[in-house]
Design an enzyme around this catalytic site. Structure first.
Site, mmCIF file in Angstrom:
data_model
loop_
_atom_site.group_PDB
_atom_site.id
_atom_site.type_symbol
_atom_site.label_atom_id
_atom_site.label_comp_id
_atom_site.label_asym_id
_atom_site.label_seq_id
_atom_site.Cartn_x
_atom_site.Cartn_y
_atom_site.Cartn_z
ATOM 1 N N ASP A 163 1.054 -1.114 -0.030
ATOM 2 C CA ASP A 163 0.011 0.078 -0.011
ATOM 3 C C ASP A 163 0.987 1.091 -0.070
ATOM 4 O OD1 ASP A 163 -3.164 0.550 0.961
ATOM 5 O OD2 ASP A 163 -1.792 2.106 0.983
ATOM 6 N N ILE A 164 0.584 2.253 -0.618
ATOM 7 C CA ILE A 164 1.324 3.569 -0.825
ATOM 8 C C ILE A 164 1.412 4.142 0.479
ATOM 9 C CG2 ILE A 164 -0.356 5.111 -1.661
ATOM 10 C CD1 ILE A 164 1.456 5.949 -3.862
ATOM 11 N N VAL A 180 -10.895 2.833 -3.714
ATOM 12 C CA VAL A 180 -10.523 2.441 -4.856
ATOM 13 C C VAL A 180 -11.675 1.574 -5.430
ATOM 14 C CG1 VAL A 180 -8.790 1.265 -6.506
ATOM 15 C CG2 VAL A 180 -8.139 2.952 -4.659
ATOM 16 N N HIS A 184 -6.943 -5.783 1.969
ATOM 17 C CA HIS A 184 -5.741 -5.454 2.811
ATOM 18 C C HIS A 184 -5.311 -6.383 3.448
ATOM 19 C CE1 HIS A 184 -6.814 -0.823 2.400
ATOM 20 N NE2 HIS A 184 -7.981 -1.381 1.917
ATOM 21 N N HIS A 237 -10.104 -5.234 -3.661
ATOM 22 C CA HIS A 237 -9.063 -5.307 -3.092
ATOM 23 C C HIS A 237 -9.159 -5.777 -1.497
ATOM 24 C CE1 HIS A 237 -10.079 -1.140 -2.503
ATOM 25 N NE2 HIS A 237 -9.196 -1.177 -1.623
ATOM 26 N N ASN A 282 -13.017 -3.177 2.242
ATOM 27 C CA ASN A 282 -14.109 -2.219 2.392
ATOM 28 C C ASN A 282 -14.902 -2.304 1.172
ATOM 29 O OD1 ASN A 282 -12.937 -0.827 4.812
ATOM 30 N ND2 ASN A 282 -11.235 -0.120 3.443
HETATM 31 P P1 5GP Z 1 -10.034 1.436 0.108
HETATM 32 O O1 5GP Z 1 -10.123 2.309 1.148
HETATM 33 O O2 5GP Z 1 -10.513 1.512 -1.397
HETATM 34 O O3 5GP Z 1 -10.035 0.226 0.888
HETATM 35 O O4 5GP Z 1 -8.411 1.375 0.205
HETATM 36 C C1 5GP Z 1 -7.584 1.805 -0.881
HETATM 37 C C2 5GP Z 1 -5.863 1.826 -0.444
HETATM 38 O O5 5GP Z 1 -5.463 1.974 -1.819
HETATM 39 C C3 5GP Z 1 -5.523 2.758 0.459
HETATM 40 O O6 5GP Z 1 -5.144 1.897 1.626
HETATM 41 C C4 5GP Z 1 -4.660 3.508 -0.429
HETATM 42 O O7 5GP Z 1 -3.426 3.915 0.412
HETATM 43 C C5 5GP Z 1 -4.109 2.532 -1.457
HETATM 44 N N1 5GP Z 1 -3.615 3.295 -2.483
HETATM 45 C C6 5GP Z 1 -4.283 4.123 -3.240
HETATM 46 N N2 5GP Z 1 -3.553 4.792 -4.361
HETATM 47 C C7 5GP Z 1 -2.708 3.885 -4.503
HETATM 48 C C8 5GP Z 1 -1.543 3.698 -5.213
HETATM 49 O O8 5GP Z 1 -1.501 4.293 -6.205
HETATM 50 N N3 5GP Z 1 -0.748 2.729 -5.198
HETATM 51 C C9 5GP Z 1 -0.618 1.986 -3.994
HETATM 52 N N4 5GP Z 1 0.313 1.202 -3.651
HETATM 53 N N5 5GP Z 1 -1.807 1.911 -3.114
HETATM 54 C C10 5GP Z 1 -2.608 3.019 -3.295
#
Ligand code: 5GP
Length: 122
Positions: free
Chosen positions: A33-34, A100, A106, A104, A91
């Site tokens: 994760d970034i 996103v 985590h 996915h 999520n």
């Molecule tokens: P969500 O809230 O959709 O479950 O989590 C999305 C995750 O994607 C977040 O933890 C965020 O930090 C990660 N993320 C968003 N953009 C990028 C990216 O460009 N690269 C990576 N590696 N992670 C990302």
């Protein structure tokens, strides 16, 4: 909701933007994760176009579902997470703050991860 082929994880799958790759096979890609929220914070995504757990579980072929979850477990082994334990989280939608719109999981690990959800919700 329609799958948006321009979402950030779709671009990672097409190698249009880089990621710090951990694992890849026919069904899944795993990368760091970034903005990590634990010492280990890895995302595992299916290769197909699925918006969420809800979408994936109801529409993906059984072979893709099995392949994806087996890949998640391989990632946990590869990262050495089994001994200390780890958390798998996804999520779905607004209340869970899904940002996103490509399914996915985590994987969190590397410390005591605390309680499962924010205190005081029930
Ligand atoms: P969500 O809230 O959709 O479950 O989590 C999305 C995750 O994607 C977040 O933890 C965020 O930090 C990660 N993320 C968003 N953009 C990028 C990216 O460009 N690269 C990576 N590696 N992670 C990302």
């Amino acid at each position: 909701m329609q799958y948006d082929t321009d979402n950030i994880f779709a671009k990672i799958l097409r190698n249009e933007i880089p990621c710090n790759r951990v694992y890849e096979d026919d069904f899944a890609l795993a990368f760091h994760d970034i903005a990590p929220q634990a010492p280990v914070h890895v995302l595992v995504i299916p290769k197909g176009e699925y918006i969420s757990f809800d979408d994936f579980s109801s529409t993906a072929p059984a072979e893709e579902i099995a392949g994806f979850y087996r890949a998640v477990q391989k990632v946990a082994i590869q990262l050495g997470l089994r001994e200390g334990g780890y958390r798998v989280l996804t999520n779905i939608g607004a209340h869970a703050h899904q940002v996103v719109m490509h399914y996915h999981l985590h994987l969190f690990a590397g410390c005591d991860l605390g309680s499962m959800v924010k205190k005081g919700l029930n």
